[in-house]
Design a protein around this motif. Structure first.
Motif, PDB file in Angstrom:
ATOM      1  N   ASN A  21     -12.102   4.329  -6.900  1.00  0.00           N
ATOM      2  CA  ASN A  21     -12.881   4.561  -5.684  1.00  0.00           C
ATOM      3  C   ASN A  21     -12.774   3.386  -4.713  1.00  0.00           C
ATOM      4  N   SER A  22     -12.464   2.210  -5.265  1.00  0.00           N
ATOM      5  CA  SER A  22     -12.373   1.005  -4.417  1.00  0.00           C
ATOM      6  C   SER A  22     -10.990   0.836  -3.788  1.00  0.00           C
ATOM      7  N   VAL A  23     -10.030   1.719  -4.151  1.00  0.00           N
ATOM      8  CA  VAL A  23      -8.666   1.624  -3.624  1.00  0.00           C
ATOM      9  C   VAL A  23      -8.416   2.786  -2.666  1.00  0.00           C
ATOM     10  N   ASN A  24      -8.263   2.497  -1.375  1.00  0.00           N
ATOM     11  CA  ASN A  24      -7.987   3.550  -0.397  1.00  0.00           C
ATOM     12  C   ASN A  24      -6.490   3.617  -0.103  1.00  0.00           C
ATOM     13  N   PHE A  25      -6.110   4.513   0.805  1.00  0.00           N
ATOM     14  CA  PHE A  25      -4.686   4.723   1.105  1.00  0.00           C
ATOM     15  C   PHE A  25      -4.040   3.473   1.687  1.00  0.00           C
ATOM     16  N   SER A  26      -4.765   2.750   2.545  1.00  0.00           N
ATOM     17  CA  SER A  26      -4.201   1.538   3.148  1.00  0.00           C
ATOM     18  C   SER A  26      -3.953   0.468   2.081  1.00  0.00           C
ATOM     19  N   ASP A  27      -4.861   0.394   1.084  1.00  0.00           N
ATOM     20  CA  ASP A  27      -4.657  -0.541  -0.030  1.00  0.00           C
ATOM     21  C   ASP A  27      -3.401  -0.173  -0.817  1.00  0.00           C
ATOM     22  N   LEU A  28      -3.231   1.132  -1.058  1.00  0.00           N
ATOM     23  CA  LEU A  28      -2.071   1.612  -1.803  1.00  0.00           C
ATOM     24  C   LEU A  28      -0.777   1.289  -1.059  1.00  0.00           C
ATOM     25  N   LEU A  29      -0.796   1.480   0.250  1.00  0.00           N
ATOM     26  CA  LEU A  29       0.372   1.177   1.071  1.00  0.00           C
ATOM     27  C   LEU A  29       0.671  -0.318   1.058  1.00  0.00           C
ATOM     28  N   LEU A  30      -0.375  -1.127   1.091  1.00  0.00           N
ATOM     29  CA  LEU A  30      -0.212  -2.585   1.039  1.00  0.00           C
ATOM     30  C   LEU A  30       0.373  -3.025  -0.304  1.00  0.00           C
ATOM     31  N   ILE A  31      -0.090  -2.409  -1.399  1.00  0.00           N
ATOM     32  CA  ILE A  31       0.424  -2.726  -2.736  1.00  0.00           C
ATOM     33  C   ILE A  31       1.909  -2.379  -2.828  1.00  0.00           C
ATOM     34  N   LEU A  32       2.274  -1.196  -2.303  1.00  0.00           N
ATOM     35  CA  LEU A  32       3.677  -0.772  -2.329  1.00  0.00           C
ATOM     36  C   LEU A  32       4.557  -1.730  -1.523  1.00  0.00           C
ATOM     37  N   THR A  33       4.075  -2.121  -0.344  1.00  0.00           N
ATOM     38  CA  THR A  33       4.826  -3.066   0.499  1.00  0.00           C
ATOM     39  C   THR A  33       4.993  -4.409  -0.207  1.00  0.00           C
TER      40      THR A  33
END
Length: 325
Positions: A223-235
């Motif tokens: 719940n604490s990980v949103n789409f922008s966080d996921l995109l940042l992790i991938l980058t």
């Protein structure tokens, strides 16, 4: 150029989706003893791993020490140092968990099978790849917990490095030693059934991934990980891979490595083992609900390393093959 999508990557995606919709099978209250099955499966994975390690090849491989030193330094020193550089940027607990996941990724050993396969495709130094991939897993049993102990002791009151090493010894190192001692009797069996043993390895890894994500979904960790966080992790995963790949290239050129040795250094030195990662997470983060987040950068890295290295390997193959014909 046609890029083949790795079947294991698809299986990982499928198992995470299954964990999302059916988390109860992997929760702490599940009637299925996944922890016990996973522990037995892990021991068998490393028992077969021991059967595959050739002591003779390890002895021969020691000769090319500069190449091996570069690969192992990249795996266990360069990666962690790069990730540690971002530690001052942590501002909250969520940032700390994600950073810890990257530190865990950085501290892991190199992978075995895909490193050797990709080096083979790219016409690199295959014996050196086999040696580095094999020895890296053994070094990781000692080094990875040491790196993580520096940071887990700060946040986990019940973190006990001694008990962790005891688990690693009994579940991983001891089966490897037993496997190596029985190699003369069962080595032929392993060579004949290598395909089925690989499927077994992947099945156990998928089971551990399922349980980790099922518990995380049950505890609402994501719940604490949103789409922008996921995109940042991938980058960040892509950036980490490319930076290490280019640094190894520069060092290998400076040291005057042949093209074959440079290929092996770049391919083996940038890989991280999903097998060791899932197994180590089971031991290092056994009382943590956020194991799913801890494994997230590693799984993304697994996909990225296969995708990028397969493209580069095919390019090397086209460059080298004409010159050798």
């Amino acid at each position: 150029m046609k890029i083949k999508l790795d079947g294991f990557v698809l299986a990982i995606i499928a198992i995470v989706i299954t964990a999302y919709f059916f988390p109860n099978w992997g929760s702490k209250n599940s009637p299925i003893p996944l922890n016990l099955i996973g522990s037995i499966g892990v021991s068998l994975i490393f028992f077969f791993y021991g059967l595959k390690i050739s002591p003779e090849k390890i002895r021969i491989g020691l000769k090319n020490w500069r190449l091996h030193l570069l690969v192992q330094t990249s795996s266990f020193i360069l990666f962690p140092i790069l990730v540690m550089g971002f530690y001052p940027l942590i501002s909250n607990e969520n940032d700390h968990t994600i950073w810890l996941a990257f530190m865990f990724l950085a501290a892991l050993p190199s992978t075995v099978s895909s490193s050797v396969v990709m080096v083979s495709i790219a016409k690199g130094n295959i014996p050196a790849a086999i040696f580095n991939a094999s020895i890296s897993g053994l070094i990781g049993i000692i080094i990875t917990p040491l790196w993580m102990g520096l940071f887990l002791q700060e946040t986990t009151t019940n973190f006990n490095l001694g008990s962790i090493y005891l688990k690693l010894l009994t579940e991983i190192l001891l089966p490897v030693i037993i496997g190596m001692s029985l190699q003369r009797y069962l080595g032929e069996f392993v060579r004949k059934h290598l395909r089925y043993l690989t499927l077994f390895d992947k099945a156990i890894i998928l089971l551990i991934i399922y349980k980790s994500f099922a518990e995380s979904f049950t505890e609402h960790v994501f719940n604490s990980v949103n789409f922008s966080d996921l995109l940042l992790i991938l980058t960040a995963v892509i950036g980490l891979f490319l930076v290490v790949f280019l640094i190894i290239k520069r060092i290998a050129k400076y040291l005057g490595f042949t093209l074959e040795d440079r290929i092996t250094a770049q391919f083996c030195g940038t890989k991280k083992s999903l097998v060791h990662g899932t197994v180590f997470s089971k031991i290092l983060f056994q009382n943590t609900a956020s194991v799913g987040i801890i494994l997230l950068p590693l799984m993304l890295f697994h996909f990225i390393q296969i995708f990028i290295i397969s493209i580069i390997a095919a390019r090397f193959e086209r460059q080298i093959s004409p010159s050798k014909s």
